[in-house]
Design a protein around this motif. Structure first.
Motif, PDB file in Angstrom:
ATOM      1  N   GLY A  22       0.785  -1.221   0.000  1.00 58.85           N
ATOM      2  CA  GLY A  22       0.000   0.000   0.000  1.00 58.85           C
ATOM      3  C   GLY A  22       0.819   1.274   0.000  1.00 58.85           C
ATOM      4  O   GLY A  22       0.258   2.373  -0.115  1.00 58.85           O
ATOM      5  N   ALA A  23       2.144   1.158   0.142  1.00 60.49           N
ATOM      6  CA  ALA A  23       2.994   2.344   0.108  1.00 60.49           C
ATOM      7  C   ALA A  23       2.920   3.012  -1.254  1.00 60.49           C
ATOM      8  O   ALA A  23       2.707   2.361  -2.287  1.00 60.49           O
ATOM      9  N   ARG A  24       3.096   4.336  -1.250  1.00 57.77           N
ATOM     10  CA  ARG A  24       3.127   5.104  -2.491  1.00 57.77           C
ATOM     11  C   ARG A  24       4.576   5.440  -2.830  1.00 57.77           C
ATOM     12  O   ARG A  24       5.437   5.519  -1.948  1.00 57.77           O
ATOM     13  N   GLY A  25       4.834   5.665  -4.109  1.00 54.43           N
ATOM     14  CA  GLY A  25       6.181   5.999  -4.528  1.00 54.43           C
ATOM     15  C   GLY A  25       6.203   6.892  -5.748  1.00 54.43           C
ATOM     16  O   GLY A  25       5.204   7.043  -6.452  1.00 54.43           O
ATOM     17  N   VAL A  26       7.351   7.495  -5.970  1.00 52.59           N
ATOM     18  CA  VAL A  26       7.599   8.323  -7.149  1.00 52.59           C
ATOM     19  C   VAL A  26       8.941   7.913  -7.734  1.00 52.59           C
ATOM     20  O   VAL A  26       9.931   7.781  -7.003  1.00 52.59           O
ATOM     21  N   LEU A  27       8.974   7.722  -9.045  1.00 49.73           N
ATOM     22  CA  LEU A  27      10.205   7.404  -9.763  1.00 49.73           C
ATOM     23  C   LEU A  27      10.422   8.484 -10.820  1.00 49.73           C
ATOM     24  O   LEU A  27       9.569   8.668 -11.696  1.00 49.73           O
ATOM     25  N   LEU A  28      11.513   9.209 -10.686  1.00 47.20           N
ATOM     26  CA  LEU A  28      11.842  10.309 -11.598  1.00 47.20           C
ATOM     27  C   LEU A  28      13.174   9.997 -12.267  1.00 47.20           C
ATOM     28  O   LEU A  28      14.194   9.868 -11.590  1.00 47.20           O
ATOM     29  N   THR A  29      13.167   9.867 -13.591  1.00 45.95           N
ATOM     30  CA  THR A  29      14.414   9.675 -14.316  1.00 45.95           C
ATOM     31  C   THR A  29      14.431  10.608 -15.516  1.00 45.95           C
ATOM     32  O   THR A  29      13.404  10.844 -16.155  1.00 45.95           O
ATOM     33  N   SER A  30      15.603  11.125 -15.811  1.00 46.28           N
ATOM     34  CA  SER A  30      15.725  12.062 -16.921  1.00 46.28           C
ATOM     35  C   SER A  30      17.159  12.073 -17.425  1.00 46.28           C
ATOM     36  O   SER A  30      18.104  11.885 -16.647  1.00 46.28           O
ATOM     37  N   GLN A  31      17.315  12.313 -18.727  1.00 44.72           N
ATOM     38  CA  GLN A  31      18.643  12.470 -19.310  1.00 44.72           C
ATOM     39  C   GLN A  31      18.783  13.825 -20.010  1.00 44.72           C
ATOM     40  O   GLN A  31      19.709  14.032 -20.774  1.00 44.72           O
ATOM     41  N   ILE A  32      17.852  14.739 -19.665  1.00 46.74           N
ATOM     42  CA  ILE A  32      17.898  16.073 -20.277  1.00 46.74           C
ATOM     43  C   ILE A  32      18.009  17.171 -19.230  1.00 46.74           C
ATOM     44  O   ILE A  32      17.806  18.346 -19.519  1.00 46.74           O
TER      45      ILE A  32
END
Length: 371
Positions: A241-251
């Motif tokens: 039930g945990a929430r998460g955020v995944l942020l990836t970028s190459q710019i």
């Protein structure tokens, strides 16, 4: 105990990751690079063999020649490591496993989910060691974070934030390392999400011990004319039930390799940063903050066993890679290596790529992540 003999597929002139694998494999003197099919061009493969200082007769023109030559030798390779672009991973691994040769592969497992499913069948049928170099799982303090969460130091996990910003593809993708990563024919169906997003997902699941069950993805090709994503935002829901955020970028101009994970439970939180890998920050519910450092007596057994130098002597990327090679050497010798990523991790990564790409394209909202 003799050194294990390694063959390399890929890693030719101009390769970034080939020399990294070679250095890491040989760091603990358990493994030696002795052969390779370093390029699809025979001349470039020979040139790479000279750079790696191996016997010229063991720098092969292609994978088929490598396998034929090494299986015919009494002192042939004990395994191969695959460091070529993604579209080579399935055929190279399939050929090696069919010949009875174990495989260690760079991530992601393949170029597409369908290929990963095929590879999983091959690995299971071959019943030979197969592993993936999800590099960051080799860092001692990543393993320390995992152990502390498993022991309940943070309580029930509520929130996970994993970020992986880079800026090196903010402009034109020029040069060998950039060109194949933005080419769907060689990289597969995901760009940034496949190159570094899978690292972020694996780190989140590895550290917390929780699987992601649903995601909501927003992927974009920001640079004009680019066919694959270079900027990714993914919301996550975990099995507890945990929430998460995944942020990836190459710019993100100015960012180098800023992988960071934050995990928060009902009793505390922790933060680990790849660019400051020898420190793990811990937070308590009462407002207290402490730091665990590599090479100190505060580490648990696994993290301590994967640390080579005293505190204050930094270890990093190469040593983390070397820890995975040490685990793989143990596996080849019939010893346990429970934290070494394998084909199931490969399937998870490819399912994540395929699911995120499709969900973002179709604006599908929340979708299940299953494999």
């Amino acid at each position: 105990m003799r050194r294990l003999r390694m063959g390399m597929i890929g890693g030719g002139p101009g390769s970034f990751i080939g020399p990294v694998h070679r250095i890491a494999a040989e760091l603990d003197r358990e493994i030696e690079l002795v052969a390779g099919a370093f390029s699809s061009n025979a001349g470039r493969s020979r040139a790479a063999g000279e750079q790696y200082r191996i016997d010229p007769s063991r720098a092969y023109a292609d994978v088929a020649a490598l396998i034929a030559g090494e299986t015919a030798r009494a002192d042939g390779v004990d395994f191969v490591t695959i460091v070529s672009p993604n579209h080579h991973h399935l055929p190279a691994a399939r050929a090696a496993l069919a010949a009875g040769i174990p495989v260690l592969s760079d991530k992601p497992a393949t170029a597409t989910l369908a290929e990963a499913q095929e590879l999983a069948d091959v690995v299971r049928g071959a019943a030979l060691p197969y592993a993936l170099t999800y590099t960051y799982s080799g860092y001692p303090l990543v393993r320390e974070a995992r152990a502390r969460i498993a022991a309940g130091a943070l309580g029930t996990i509520r929130k996970v934030v994993v970020e992986y910003p880079q800026g090196w593809l903010a402009g034109e993708a020029s040069g060998k390392q950039a060109e194949w990563r933005v080419d769907p024919a060689r990289a597969g169906e995901g760009g940034c999400i496949g190159d570094i997003g899978v690292h972020a997902l694996h780190l989140a699941e590895f550290v917390t011990g929780l699987r992601v069950t649903e995601l909501l993805a927003d992927l974009a090709a920001v640079v004009p004319g680019r066919a694959l994503d270079d900027d990714c935002t993914v919301l996550l829901r975990f099995e507890n039930g945990a929430r998460g955020v995944l942020l990836t970028s190459q710019i993100e101009i100015g960012e180098l390799n800023g992988l960071r994970i934050r995990a928060y439970g009902d009793r505390g939180g922790l933060v680990w940063k790849q660019e400051e890998p020898n420190s793990l920050t811990l937070y308590d519910l009462d407002g207290g903050c402490s730091m665990v450092r590599a090479g100190t007596a505060l580490l648990g057994a696994d993290a301590a066993a994967r640390t080579r130098t005293p505190g204050g002597h930094p270890e990093g990327y190469l040593e983390a890679f070397a820890n995975l090679y040490r685990d793989f050497a143990a596996l080849l010798r019939g010893e346990p290596a429970p934290l070494l990523p394998g084909i199931e991790d490969g399937l998870r990564g490819m399912a994540f790529i395929a699911t995120a790409v499709a969900a973002s394209r179709d604006r599908a909202g929340w979708v299940p992540l299953s494999v």
